[in-house]
Structure formats: C-alpha cells, structure tokens
Design a protein around this motif. Structure first.
Motif: not given
Length: 232
Positions: A90-93, A162-166, A188-189
């Motif tokens: 996640x952090x890399x992509x 704004x995005x929530x990464x869950x 999750x998306x």
C-alpha cells in the motif's frame, strides 16, 4: 489563542448526533487528556508507524518469526510478515513521495472569541489527502462519510479530495491484547470523500456549537493553547 483538535470536534459531533458509544463525559475526557488510548487504538498506532516508516520502525528483522512494532516506551504490537507485506504494498503503490503526520489548522471566529482548529493529517499526497484507519469489524462507511475530519482537513489545505484507507483485522478478541499476528488483514477499497458546496459552512457551524457548549459548561480552561500544540 486557544486550540481545539479536529479529533475533539469529531467526538463532540458524534455525541450531539446521538452516537451510541460517545457520551458527554467522553468528549470532556478527550479535551482534558483523560483518555489515554486502549489496545485497539495502540494497534492502529503501530500500523500507522509502519505505513509511514516501513521496515525502519521494526524492532525485529526479517529472520524473526513475528515482527515487533514499538508504539512508545511502554507498548509494542505484534503483526505478521504477511500483514506487513499488505501495508508495505500500500505505501509503495499508493503513497510514493507522500508527506506523513503533517500538522495544519485554521482560525475560526465565534461569538465568544476566535478559536484555532488544528489537526494532524496522516498523509498529504500531491493534491489529495488520506487517512489510514485500522478497524476490527466490517466498516460502517457512514462513520467516515459523516465525519467532520475530512471536511476540516480539506478546508485547511484548500483541496478537494480525501481518501480513507481502511484495513480490517478479522476476528480480533480482547484477550489478544496487542498481538494481531494470527489474524487476517483485509484491505478495503479506498473510500473517497469530495468537497461539496456548503462544506465550509458545516465546519463553521460545528465549531460554533462546540464553543457554545464549552462556554455553557465552563470548560475553556481545558483547551490547549495554540502555541503549545505546535511545540508538542
């Protein structure tokens, strides 16, 4: 000038809108500093550290069976290598060249006095903002879309998205304490929240309601000074 944190405003919003697990006392505790966190919030703090720092935050190395993420001088959490791989992907992509844990804020006028609203934005990535959430049951997306957090942050930064990464830990039980290494971690998306026409008016209204309550209850002395916040 006094300061209110975005997280305190969000606790207040939940209480006045009838959230079942937030009481007036818990709002006061969030202001006075009485709430010191629990195992779930500490697990989330460990996950945030890894999303920000990657392997640099680990106490262990790749030869150890269960990685350890120090949270502070007292607590640490155990994740699995598989869970950390999900977070690392996640952090890399999704977060290349992002800025993490950035303090921002804005001064608001009320009928009593000006108040500075401040908060720490998890991720500033180009022209978008993001917040990483770790949950322990299937997420109720209304908890995020109705939150004042993203609305305040977008106003602070004059941005639009704004995005929530869950990330959800499946099957957590209290007796696991800070060790979630045996659980499945589900990504999750991302939940997208977008600036809307009256967003700033909604932010202003909540700030005014909060200060009305602060004055009614005589709680102004519990608020932090703005200068102290930025010197933490």
């Amino acid at each position: 000038m006094k300061l209110v944190r975005v997280t305190q405003l969000e606790q207040f919003r939940k209480w006045i809108t009838g959230c079942s697990y937030v009481t007036e006392q818990s709002v006061i505790d969030s202001i006075s500093g009485e709430f010191q966190g629990n195992n779930k919030t500490r697990i989330g703090t460990a996950g945030h550290k890894f999303v920000e720092m990657g392997g640099d935050c680990l106490f262990t190395n790749e030869n150890d069976s269960i990685p350890i993420i120090p949270i502070d001088d007292e607590y640490y959490s155990r994740y699995s290598w598989e869970q950390l791989q999900i977070l690392d992907n996640h952090r890399r992509e999704n977060l290349p060249h992002a800025f993490h844990e950035q303090k921002y804020g804005k001064e608001f006028q009320t009928k009593y006095y000006p108040i500075y609203v401040g908060g720490t934005i998890d991720v500033v990535h180009g022209i978008t903002l993001r917040d990483t959430k770790f949950v322990f049951r299937s997420p109720d997306y209304s908890n995020y879309t109705e939150s004042q957090q993203w609305k305040m942050y977008l106003e602070f930064m004059e941005l639009d998205i704004f995005y929530f990464d869950i990330f959800e830990f499946k099957g957590y039980k209290d007796e696991m304490k800070l060790n979630v290494s045996t659980l499945d971690l589900v990504q999750h998306e991302p939940l997208e929240c977008i600036r809307y026409k009256n967003m700033e008016l909604d932010n202003q209204k909540l700030v005014e309601q909060f200060i009305d309550w602060i004055e009614l209850k005589g709680l102004k002395h519990l608020l932090m000074d703005k200068n102290d916040y930025f010197n933490e």
